[in-house]
Scaffold this active site. Structure first.
Site, PDB file in Angstrom:
ATOM      1  N   ASP A 195       0.864  -1.176   0.000  1.00 51.42           N
ATOM      2  CA  ASP A 195       0.000   0.000   0.000  1.00 51.42           C
ATOM      3  C   ASP A 195       0.903   1.230   0.000  1.00 51.42           C
ATOM      4  O   ASP A 195       1.486   1.578   1.021  1.00 51.42           O
ATOM      5  CB  ASP A 195      -0.910   0.005   1.247  1.00 51.42           C
ATOM      6  CG  ASP A 195      -2.016   1.049   1.170  1.00 51.42           C
ATOM      7  OD1 ASP A 195      -1.762   2.140   0.610  1.00 51.42           O
ATOM      8  OD2 ASP A 195      -3.127   0.782   1.677  1.00 51.42           O
ATOM      9  N   GLU A 242     -22.728  -6.056 -11.156  1.00 45.88           N
ATOM     10  CA  GLU A 242     -23.448  -6.836 -10.141  1.00 45.88           C
ATOM     11  C   GLU A 242     -24.948  -6.706 -10.354  1.00 45.88           C
ATOM     12  O   GLU A 242     -25.430  -5.584 -10.499  1.00 45.88           O
ATOM     13  CB  GLU A 242     -23.049  -6.359  -8.742  1.00 45.88           C
ATOM     14  CG  GLU A 242     -21.585  -6.662  -8.471  1.00 45.88           C
ATOM     15  CD  GLU A 242     -21.113  -6.305  -7.065  1.00 45.88           C
ATOM     16  OE1 GLU A 242     -21.925  -5.861  -6.237  1.00 45.88           O
ATOM     17  OE2 GLU A 242     -19.915  -6.484  -6.801  1.00 45.88           O
ATOM     18  N   HIS A 266     -21.655 -10.520  -2.989  1.00 46.24           N
ATOM     19  CA  HIS A 266     -21.314  -9.249  -2.329  1.00 46.24           C
ATOM     20  C   HIS A 266     -21.875  -9.215  -0.893  1.00 46.24           C
ATOM     21  O   HIS A 266     -22.623  -8.302  -0.530  1.00 46.24           O
ATOM     22  CB  HIS A 266     -21.823  -8.051  -3.139  1.00 46.24           C
ATOM     23  CG  HIS A 266     -21.086  -6.780  -2.815  1.00 46.24           C
ATOM     24  ND1 HIS A 266     -20.845  -5.790  -3.740  1.00 46.24           N
ATOM     25  CD2 HIS A 266     -20.525  -6.327  -1.657  1.00 46.24           C
ATOM     26  CE1 HIS A 266     -20.187  -4.804  -3.158  1.00 46.24           C
ATOM     27  NE2 HIS A 266     -19.975  -5.110  -1.889  1.00 46.24           N
TER      28      HIS A 266
HETATM   29  P1  NAD Z   1      -9.739   1.768   3.408  1.00 46.30           P
HETATM   30  O1  NAD Z   1      -9.934   3.094   2.768  1.00 46.30           O
HETATM   31  O2  NAD Z   1      -9.620   1.695   4.890  1.00 46.30           O
HETATM   32  O3  NAD Z   1      -8.452   1.057   2.776  1.00 46.30           O
HETATM   33  C1  NAD Z   1      -8.192   1.036   1.406  1.00 46.30           C
HETATM   34  C2  NAD Z   1      -6.706   1.105   1.225  1.00 46.30           C
HETATM   35  O4  NAD Z   1      -6.400   1.042  -0.173  1.00 46.30           O
HETATM   36  C3  NAD Z   1      -6.074   2.428   1.728  1.00 46.30           C
HETATM   37  O5  NAD Z   1      -5.148   2.154   2.773  1.00 46.30           O
HETATM   38  C4  NAD Z   1      -5.394   3.008   0.493  1.00 46.30           C
HETATM   39  O6  NAD Z   1      -4.157   3.630   0.789  1.00 46.30           O
HETATM   40  C5  NAD Z   1      -5.195   1.762  -0.339  1.00 46.30           C
HETATM   41  N1  NAD Z   1      -4.892   2.037  -1.731  1.00 46.30           N
HETATM   42  C6  NAD Z   1      -5.370   3.054  -2.509  1.00 46.30           C
HETATM   43  N2  NAD Z   1      -4.815   2.981  -3.743  1.00 46.30           N
HETATM   44  C7  NAD Z   1      -3.970   1.909  -3.720  1.00 46.30           C
HETATM   45  C8  NAD Z   1      -3.115   1.324  -4.682  1.00 46.30           C
HETATM   46  N3  NAD Z   1      -3.017   1.822  -5.927  1.00 46.30           N
HETATM   47  N4  NAD Z   1      -2.411   0.225  -4.335  1.00 46.30           N
HETATM   48  C9  NAD Z   1      -2.486  -0.287  -3.080  1.00 46.30           C
HETATM   49  N5  NAD Z   1      -3.275   0.242  -2.106  1.00 46.30           N
HETATM   50  C10 NAD Z   1      -4.015   1.314  -2.441  1.00 46.30           C
HETATM   51  O7  NAD Z   1     -10.933   0.857   2.872  1.00 46.30           O
HETATM   52  P2  NAD Z   1     -11.519  -0.457   3.549  1.00 46.30           P
HETATM   53  O8  NAD Z   1     -12.648  -0.069   4.438  1.00 46.30           O
HETATM   54  O9  NAD Z   1     -10.406  -1.282   4.073  1.00 46.30           O
HETATM   55  O10 NAD Z   1     -12.171  -1.159   2.260  1.00 46.30           O
HETATM   56  C11 NAD Z   1     -11.373  -1.851   1.325  1.00 46.30           C
HETATM   57  C12 NAD Z   1     -12.198  -2.294   0.141  1.00 46.30           C
HETATM   58  O11 NAD Z   1     -13.231  -3.203   0.578  1.00 46.30           O
HETATM   59  C13 NAD Z   1     -12.919  -1.154  -0.582  1.00 46.30           C
HETATM   60  O12 NAD Z   1     -12.848  -1.377  -1.970  1.00 46.30           O
HETATM   61  C14 NAD Z   1     -14.360  -1.304  -0.142  1.00 46.30           C
HETATM   62  O13 NAD Z   1     -15.231  -0.790  -1.107  1.00 46.30           O
HETATM   63  C15 NAD Z   1     -14.455  -2.820  -0.033  1.00 46.30           C
HETATM   64  N6  NAD Z   1     -15.569  -3.292   0.798  1.00 46.30           N
HETATM   65  C16 NAD Z   1     -16.246  -4.411   0.389  1.00 46.30           C
HETATM   66  C17 NAD Z   1     -17.299  -4.901   1.136  1.00 46.30           C
HETATM   67  C18 NAD Z   1     -18.010  -6.155   0.718  1.00 46.30           C
HETATM   68  O14 NAD Z   1     -19.167  -6.314   1.068  1.00 46.30           O
HETATM   69  N7  NAD Z   1     -17.361  -7.044   0.007  1.00 46.30           N
HETATM   70  C19 NAD Z   1     -17.708  -4.238   2.316  1.00 46.30           C
HETATM   71  C20 NAD Z   1     -16.963  -3.123   2.737  1.00 46.30           C
HETATM   72  C21 NAD Z   1     -15.896  -2.663   1.962  1.00 46.30           C
END
Ligand code: NAD
Length: 316
Positions: free
Chosen positions: A173, A264, A282
């Site tokens: 990250d 989706e 999802h």
């Molecule tokens: P978060 O914002 O806490 O963490 C995301 C991380 O991605 C950040 O630390 C950011 O620095 C990093 N990032 C950004 N660009 C990047 C890159 N090019 N390479 C590597 N890292 C990079 O978000 P989170 O709450 O941990 O959520 C993570 C993902 O999970 C999101 O896409 C969110 O939409 C998804 N999500 C999915 C569900 C589900 O039901 N499956 C539920 C909640 C969240």
């Protein structure tokens, strides 16, 4: 005396949340549809608009809501909110990503175990009366290198869990400071390629943006170790699904687990029906606890923003 904070809840905001908001923040009106005209009429005297993934909070709504100070989204994605229009009017947009981190992380680890132990196949066989005991020798998470891509709330929780399972965690990250990796006892990969070349299991936890859309291209997928496992519970568009099907067909990856898709519900059933793919609709954040937490976090954030209990609410 502080002014009353009036709340508008979109159609579909759960009843429990409406109840908590009205008990702890202020009077609530609940919309009966996502119709923009209905929203425009109701939002005139409201300070807070609570929405889910619907409706679209358009610039027209934001610009015609004279008292609006906060658009609140219990959950993660704020793609339905015109953030620029909110910013231009000094309206805050808040969400509750922290509420579902454990739910998504636990699903991620559960999917990995399901893949490594062939749970989906052996269960289906046994239901057909086939005792496939000798054919499906599994693997443990212990002793593997687990690559975490995106070291935010969910990535960090996954790291904690799999470290307890005695996997070595490698995280990539570029936006997280060095101390965070050190503090959590996680090795940092400075390039995504380095993580892919070394990891036996790779899980994706990046946000979807212009940099991460298509990040897992055919070229990147081929950089993964032969026989590695890939789990995506982040956003579908992070992976090029066509390329994924191609590398799976070639036997480059041992297994893939998906909770999220380019579209989706997903259209590409060829990918989902591949024998080395397991898939869920999802459901990463869909737990009773995540919903309860979202209410808790949202109410607390609103209290903090309006400085409830401290006398002076924001914007007055
Ligand atoms: P978060 O914002 O806490 O963490 C995301 C991380 O991605 C950040 O630390 C950011 O620095 C990093 N990032 C950004 N660009 C990047 C890159 N090019 N390479 C590597 N890292 C990079 O978000 P989170 O709450 O941990 O959520 C993570 C993902 O999970 C999101 O896409 C969110 O939409 C998804 N999500 C999915 C569900 C589900 O039901 N499956 C539920 C909640 C969240």
């Amino acid at each position: 005396m502080a002014e009353t904070i009036r709340i508008l809840c979109a159609h579909g905001v759960p009843e429990d949340m409406v109840k908590r908001l009205s008990e702890e923040i202020g009077p609530v009106e609940v919309l009966s549809s996502h119709d923009e005209e209905e929203i425009l009429r109701a939002i005139q005297d409201k300070d807070v608009f609570v929405v889910r993934s619907k409706p679209q909070v358009t610039a027209r709504i934001v610009e015609n809501a004279p008292r609006l100070k906060v658009v609140a989204r219990p959950g993660v994605g704020t793609d339905n909110i015109d953030r620029k229009a909110c910013e231009a009017r000094g309206i805050q947009v808040i969400n509750t990503p922290e509420a579902s981190a454990s739910s998504v992380a636990e699903l991620t680890v559960g999917l990995a175990i399901a893949l490594l132990r062939h749970l989906y196949l052996t269960c289906a066989f046994l239901k057909e009366g086939k005792w496939a005991k000798g054919q499906y020798t599994g693997k443990t998470v212990e002793g593997k290198t687990w690559g975490v891509v995106g070291f935010g709330s969910i990535g960090r929780r996954v790291a904690e869990i799999v470290k307890a399972m005695r996997a070595e965690v490698l995280a990539y990250d570029p936006y997280v400071p060095e101390e965070e990796f050190i503090r959590r006892g996680v090795k940092r990969a400075f390039r995504l390629e380095e993580l892919l070349e070394r990891s036996d299991i790779v899980s994706l936890h990046v946000v979807l943006n212009s940099e991460t859309a298509g990040l897992f291209s055919e070229e990147m997928l081929r950089k993964m170790k032969k026989g590695a496992y890939l789990i995506n519970t982040s956003r579908g568009k992070v992976i090029d699904q066509k390329a994924l099907l191609q590398v799976l067909r070639e036997g480059h990856l041992a297994g893939v687990a998906l909770d999220v898709y380019e579209t989706e519900p997903p259209q590409d059933l060829e990918l989902l029906t591949h024998e080395n793919v397991i898939c869920t609709p999802h459901i990463g954040g869909s737990t009773e606890e995540a919903f309860l937490n979202a209410t808790e976090v949202l109410v607390n954030k609103l209290k903090a923003l309006f400085r409830l209990g401290e006398g002076v609410p924001i914007g007055y």
